[in-house]
Design an enzyme around this catalytic site. Structure first.
Site, PDB file in Angstrom:
ATOM      1  N   ALA A 189      68.629  35.399 136.995  1.00  0.00           N
ATOM      2  CA  ALA A 189      68.317  36.089 135.744  1.00  0.00           C
ATOM      3  C   ALA A 189      68.390  35.082 134.597  1.00  0.00           C
ATOM      4  O   ALA A 189      69.481  34.697 134.180  1.00  0.00           O
ATOM      5  CB  ALA A 189      69.292  37.243 135.506  1.00  0.00           C
ATOM      6  N   GLU A 190      67.239  34.647 134.118  1.00  0.00           N
ATOM      7  CA  GLU A 190      67.229  33.582 133.114  1.00  0.00           C
ATOM      8  C   GLU A 190      67.810  34.031 131.786  1.00  0.00           C
ATOM      9  O   GLU A 190      68.482  33.259 131.098  1.00  0.00           O
ATOM     10  CB  GLU A 190      65.807  33.051 132.920  1.00  0.00           C
ATOM     11  CG  GLU A 190      65.274  32.231 134.084  1.00  0.00           C
ATOM     12  CD  GLU A 190      64.837  33.053 135.281  1.00  0.00           C
ATOM     13  OE1 GLU A 190      64.801  34.305 135.169  1.00  0.00           O
ATOM     14  OE2 GLU A 190      64.540  32.457 136.335  1.00  0.00           O
ATOM     15  N   GLN A 240      64.366  26.739 136.530  1.00  0.00           N
ATOM     16  CA  GLN A 240      63.810  26.202 137.781  1.00  0.00           C
ATOM     17  C   GLN A 240      62.396  25.621 137.593  1.00  0.00           C
ATOM     18  O   GLN A 240      62.101  24.544 138.107  1.00  0.00           O
ATOM     19  CB  GLN A 240      63.823  27.285 138.845  1.00  0.00           C
ATOM     20  CG  GLN A 240      63.800  26.718 140.243  1.00  0.00           C
ATOM     21  CD  GLN A 240      64.265  27.739 141.263  1.00  0.00           C
ATOM     22  OE1 GLN A 240      63.530  28.636 141.640  1.00  0.00           O
ATOM     23  NE2 GLN A 240      65.509  27.615 141.701  1.00  0.00           N
ATOM     24  N   PHE A 241      61.560  26.353 136.865  1.00  0.00           N
ATOM     25  CA  PHE A 241      60.216  25.870 136.541  1.00  0.00           C
ATOM     26  C   PHE A 241      59.877  26.366 135.140  1.00  0.00           C
ATOM     27  O   PHE A 241      60.320  27.455 134.733  1.00  0.00           O
ATOM     28  CB  PHE A 241      59.168  26.431 137.524  1.00  0.00           C
ATOM     29  CG  PHE A 241      59.134  25.744 138.860  1.00  0.00           C
ATOM     30  CD1 PHE A 241      58.322  24.646 139.077  1.00  0.00           C
ATOM     31  CD2 PHE A 241      59.915  26.211 139.898  1.00  0.00           C
ATOM     32  CE1 PHE A 241      58.285  24.018 140.314  1.00  0.00           C
ATOM     33  CE2 PHE A 241      59.892  25.590 141.139  1.00  0.00           C
ATOM     34  CZ  PHE A 241      59.067  24.484 141.354  1.00  0.00           C
ATOM     35  N   TYR A 283      60.513  31.989 130.169  1.00  0.00           N
ATOM     36  CA  TYR A 283      60.206  33.093 129.237  1.00  0.00           C
ATOM     37  C   TYR A 283      61.160  34.280 129.312  1.00  0.00           C
ATOM     38  O   TYR A 283      61.434  34.885 128.279  1.00  0.00           O
ATOM     39  CB  TYR A 283      58.741  33.524 129.384  1.00  0.00           C
ATOM     40  CG  TYR A 283      57.807  32.360 129.144  1.00  0.00           C
ATOM     41  CD1 TYR A 283      57.750  31.736 127.900  1.00  0.00           C
ATOM     42  CD2 TYR A 283      57.032  31.838 130.163  1.00  0.00           C
ATOM     43  CE1 TYR A 283      56.940  30.636 127.681  1.00  0.00           C
ATOM     44  CE2 TYR A 283      56.211  30.738 129.952  1.00  0.00           C
ATOM     45  CZ  TYR A 283      56.165  30.139 128.711  1.00  0.00           C
ATOM     46  OH  TYR A 283      55.374  29.057 128.504  1.00  0.00           O
ATOM     47  N   HIS A 321      54.090  27.455 137.537  1.00  0.00           N
ATOM     48  CA  HIS A 321      54.890  26.294 137.933  1.00  0.00           C
ATOM     49  C   HIS A 321      54.396  24.993 137.291  1.00  0.00           C
ATOM     50  O   HIS A 321      54.797  23.920 137.713  1.00  0.00           O
ATOM     51  CB  HIS A 321      54.860  26.121 139.452  1.00  0.00           C
ATOM     52  CG  HIS A 321      55.608  27.179 140.208  1.00  0.00           C
ATOM     53  ND1 HIS A 321      55.162  28.471 140.324  1.00  0.00           N
ATOM     54  CD2 HIS A 321      56.778  27.135 140.895  1.00  0.00           C
ATOM     55  CE1 HIS A 321      56.022  29.166 141.063  1.00  0.00           C
ATOM     56  NE2 HIS A 321      57.009  28.379 141.413  1.00  0.00           N
TER      57      HIS A 321
HETATM   58  C1  LIG Z   1      61.660  34.565 136.639  1.00  0.00           C
HETATM   59  C2  LIG Z   1      61.690  33.668 137.822  1.00  0.00           C
HETATM   60  N1  LIG Z   1      62.742  32.830 137.976  1.00  0.00           N
HETATM   61  C3  LIG Z   1      62.790  31.985 139.022  1.00  0.00           C
HETATM   62  C4  LIG Z   1      61.789  31.958 139.937  1.00  0.00           C
HETATM   63  C5  LIG Z   1      61.837  30.988 141.102  1.00  0.00           C
HETATM   64  N2  LIG Z   1      62.053  31.712 142.353  1.00  0.00           N
HETATM   65  C6  LIG Z   1      61.025  32.052 143.141  1.00  0.00           C
HETATM   66  S1  LIG Z   1      61.496  32.968 144.423  1.00  0.00           S
HETATM   67  C7  LIG Z   1      63.116  32.938 143.959  1.00  0.00           C
HETATM   68  C8  LIG Z   1      64.131  33.675 144.771  1.00  0.00           C
HETATM   69  C9  LIG Z   1      63.754  35.103 144.944  1.00  0.00           C
HETATM   70  O1  LIG Z   1      64.668  35.741 145.765  1.00  0.00           O
HETATM   71  P1  LIG Z   1      64.501  37.275 146.177  1.00  0.00           P
HETATM   72  O2  LIG Z   1      64.254  38.093 144.961  1.00  0.00           O
HETATM   73  O3  LIG Z   1      65.670  37.617 146.990  1.00  0.00           O
HETATM   74  O4  LIG Z   1      63.169  37.328 147.032  1.00  0.00           O
HETATM   75  P2  LIG Z   1      62.772  36.519 148.346  1.00  0.00           P
HETATM   76  O5  LIG Z   1      62.077  35.276 147.889  1.00  0.00           O
HETATM   77  O6  LIG Z   1      63.999  36.241 149.135  1.00  0.00           O
HETATM   78  O7  LIG Z   1      61.805  37.399 149.070  1.00  0.00           O
HETATM   79  C10 LIG Z   1      63.259  32.180 142.803  1.00  0.00           C
HETATM   80  C11 LIG Z   1      64.545  31.893 142.129  1.00  0.00           C
HETATM   81  C12 LIG Z   1      60.711  32.835 139.744  1.00  0.00           C
HETATM   82  N3  LIG Z   1      59.670  32.879 140.591  1.00  0.00           N
HETATM   83  N4  LIG Z   1      60.686  33.676 138.697  1.00  0.00           N
END
Ligand SMILES: Cc1ncc(C[n+]2csc(CCOP(=O)(O)OP(=O)(O)O)c2C)c(N)n1
Lengths: 377, 328
Positions: free
Chosen positions: B62-63, B85-86, B91, B132
């Site tokens: 949670a950013e 992370q990216f 935002y 990204h």
């Molecule tokens: C707002 C946001 N923050 C960070 C990311 C980078 N990111 C992509 S997938 C992920 C983990 C997601 O985990 P989960 O919700 O458990 O889903 P899963 O990928 O395990 O299906 C992260 C941190 C993102 N895509 N969007």
């Protein structure tokens, strides 16, 4: 000092067996007081075929990424039952908002898996028409789509297609998300809005135990489905590796939503057997023991046992599905390499519904620039 | 005795973070997957092992939560260094950054400092899926109360991250992700770095001034090299600090060359180039032989990866702008 995570997944998530299960990992049917299901042999074969073909999509896409044909791929290995069970429970008019991993749901909704590859190849950002499949575009920004689903469900209320009693009309909306996403503000706000308006939305969380490298305990100290109660709607945990249970639980939640009963949170308890994506290296953060343990709970194997033991499917059926998977594999391998690259100029025309003169001029200028190279050759 | 070490930009950031954490026990790292995994780019590799989970904090996903709690930690006397992370995932934290981080010092009548660093891997060129590859610098540079810097090479990365962490003001720290693992450079931990809030001339020239930062610096240096082959002498300035701008070296240069081009990956419309061009015009009007031109990303969303080579300004597009300014 903060409380550290000294334990692996499952220890803090409550009793992991505290979930709805209708088919054990050994392929034995069990009853559940709230969710009875008497699936026809045809439905069971359908589940098997969907899951097998979905897994094949995953395997092929992973291989295509290794060969440099895709930039990245988000694997669904291990989550086939959760996705197929959830998707087969839908009525045609229901609408689905996916994350980036719902390849099985896309399959059931009739999206050509080649179109999924386009996004991961970098040819486009999703080329299917959501309105044609009632399946939204993949959403990469974690959690955002849960609010979209809730808003769409509010639209269904205003369209008068909730609680009419007409099974052809009444509509539910599904928001897919992950365990990690459950921490996002957007997801919690979606819960608030959906509860406030009793919106016909089912929140379907695939708890695959991991958000990249972070175990579920980093996101929640209680079983995720317990959170629903605090927001004012029911939550239920289902064995996400059991396609029958997922189907039954989803059917009931969708029905409730269509009837005007409001939202439900379903936590499909499963495991991400592969890496987070093809660029991830899970050996850095998790033990192979866990993966091996979950291998014994494979979602497809248990359905095969059930089909064979009851004589619902013969060798010929399994051979036919295998053949179909091979055909699908060939379709993906050939089709992926043949996907057209995006046109550098078309992008300029997609930004606005009404093109601006400024941007059209920028496109023309770039067209002239590109043409200057052609002249030079 | 410390000795000079060859490092990639990623390793240099890691070493800089490590040194900042050794120097000040109040420095904390926060972010998604930065602990055991070491971050998706491995910038924080090994730091949780050495500094513990209280100082290298894997956060919930949670950013807004990360930045909001960073504000609280800063109020409690800590110096949070946040990893986003990216670029495209900053935002959800935008509200906390713009409304809280940026304004706290002002609102508190100067009593509450916000020594928060937000590290953002930015820019494209890595063949990624959407969200990204973005370049959000102007959105932060436009916000009073935030300072914004971008590093372009391992040596700067090593020093600038430490200087940003030492700053009493919030710093948006942009890292050119496509250069993380490219060419290594010698890093001498005993050296004296230039001040953080300074731009640097990275190549001398006399015909035109090329202004850039982050991932575009290496592109512009290659463009200057190519132009030299055609008898053109281009001076390249790495802006490094985007807010505040350090225009001294820029105006000195433009007064000599009379010509300037600004290049960045971000959209041209209302990008950093617009501010730089306006300031050059204001300061150097009588020295200018031609309008200041901007080269940048198109005013479209960042495109699918298979089109990014068109979107990203490359050597040819930089040289084309150089030609236009020279021929003006
Ligand atoms: C707002 C946001 N923050 C960070 C990311 C980078 N990111 C992509 S997938 C992920 C983990 C997601 O985990 P989960 O919700 O458990 O889903 P899963 O990928 O395990 O299906 C992260 C941190 C993102 N895509 N969007």
């Amino acid at each position: 000092m903060s409380q550290h995570l000294e334990t692996g997944p499952e220890t803090l998530g409550g009793d992991p067996t505290d979930y709805v299960q209708l088919l054990t990992p050994e392929g034995v049917r069990v009853e559940h007081p709230d969710y009875s299901l008497d699936p026809s042999p045809e439905l069971l074969r359908c589940f098997y075929r969907d899951m097998t073909l979905t897994r094949r999509i995953d395997v092929e896409a992973t291989a295509l990424q290794r060969h440099g044909e895709l930039g990245i791929w988000a694997q669904l290995l291990g989550q086939e039952a959760a996705q197929i069970g959830a998707a087969r429970a839908l009525a045609p008019q229901d609408f689905v908002f996916p994350t980036y991993r719902e390849h099985g749901v896309a399959w059931v909704r009739g999206v050509d898996p080649l179109k999924l590859l386009g996004l991961f190849r970098g040819s486009d950002q999703g080329s299917w028409d959501p309105a044609e499949h009632n399946f939204g575009l993949y959403t990469i920004v974690i959690g955002a789509q849960t609010l979209h689903a809730t808003g769409y469900a509010m639209g269904m209320q205003r369209d008068g297609v909730v609680g009419t009693g007409d099974p052809q009309r009444d509509t539910a909306v599904v928001a897919h998300f992950g365990d990690g996403a459950s921490s996002q503000g957007d997801v919690n706000e979606a819960f608030v809005f959906a509860a406030s308006y009793q919106a016909p939305v089912v929140f379907f969380c695939q708890n695959n135990q991991w958000a990249i490298s972070e175990p579920i305990e980093r996101q929640s100290r209680i079983p995720l489905y317990h959170r629903a109660e605090g927001f004012g709607f029911p939550g239920v945990r289902v064995d996400g590796n059991d396609v029958l249970a997922t189907y039954a639980v989803m059917k009931q939640a969708l029905q409730r939503a269509r009837e005007g009963g409001g939202p439900t949170l379903i936590e499909a308890y499963t495991y991400r057997m592969g890496a987070h994506t093809t660029t991830d290296d899970p050996t850095r953060y998790r033990l192979d023991d866990d993966v091996q343990r979950w291998k014994l709970k494979d979602p497809i194997a248990r359905v095969e046992v059930l089909l064979r033991r009851n004589g619902y499917a013969d060798d010929e059926f399994f051979a036919r599905v295998q053949q179909e998977a091979d055909g699908l594999g060939a379709h993906l391998r050939e089709g992926c390499r043949a996907l057209p690259d995006p046109s550098p100029l078309a992008g300029f025309d997609r930004v606005y519904a009404e093109q601006t003169e400024e941007l059209a001029a920028q496109r023309d200028e770039y067209a002239g620039y590109l043409a200057s190279f052609e002249g030079a050759n | 005795m410390a000795t000079t070490t060859k490092m990639t930009l990623a390793k240099a950031l890691n070493a800089g973070l490590r040194r900042a954490m050794e120097d000040d026990p109040k420095v904390l790292l926060m972010g998604e997957d930065i602990g055991r995994l070491g971050g998706v780019f491995r910038i924080t590799d090994g730091l949780q092992k050495d500094f513990g989970e209280d100082r290298v904090i894997d956060t919930p996903l949670a950013e807004s939560g990360i930045l909001g709690t960073a504000v609280g930690l800063a109020l409690a006397g800590y110096r949070p260094v946040v990893e986003i992370q990216f670029d495209g995932f900053v935002y959800p934290a935008y509200d906390q950054i713009v409304s809280q981080v940026a304004k706290m010092h002002y609102r508190s009548g100067g009593r509450a400092a916000m020594p928060v660093v937000v590290r953002i891997p930015f820019g494209g060129g890595i063949g990624a899926v959407e969200h990204h590859s973005e370049s959000p610098e102007a959105q932060f540079a436009h916000t009073p109360g935030l300072k914004v810097v971008a590093c372009s090479n391992p040596v700067d990365a090593y020093w600038m991250i430490q200087q940003a962490i030492a700053s009493p003001d919030p710093v948006i720290f942009l890292e050119p992700k496509r250069l993380y693992h490219s060419a290594k450079a010698d890093i001498d931990p005993e050296a004296t770095p230039p001040p953080l809030w300074s731009s640097q001339v990275v190549r001398r020239g006399s015909d035109l001034t090329l202004l850039c930062y982050g991932p575009m610096v290496s592109t512009c240096l290659r463009a200057a090299e190519a132009a030299a082959g055609e008898g053109r002498s281009i001076e390249v300035v790495d802006l490094r600090t985007l807010s505040p701008l350090d225009l001294g070296p820029v105006t000195d240069s433009v007064r000599r060359t009379g010509r300037a081009v600004v290049a960045h990956e971000a959209h041209v419309n209302l990008g950093m180039g617009a501010e730089v061009a306006a300031r050059i015009t204001q300061e150097c009007f009588y020295s200018l032989e031609a309008p200041v031109l901007r080269v940048g990303g198109f005013d479209t969303p960042y495109p699918p990866a298979r089109m990014e080579e068109h979107f990203l300004p490359d050597l040819d597009r930089v040289l084309e702008a150089v030609d236009r300014v020279m021929e003006y």
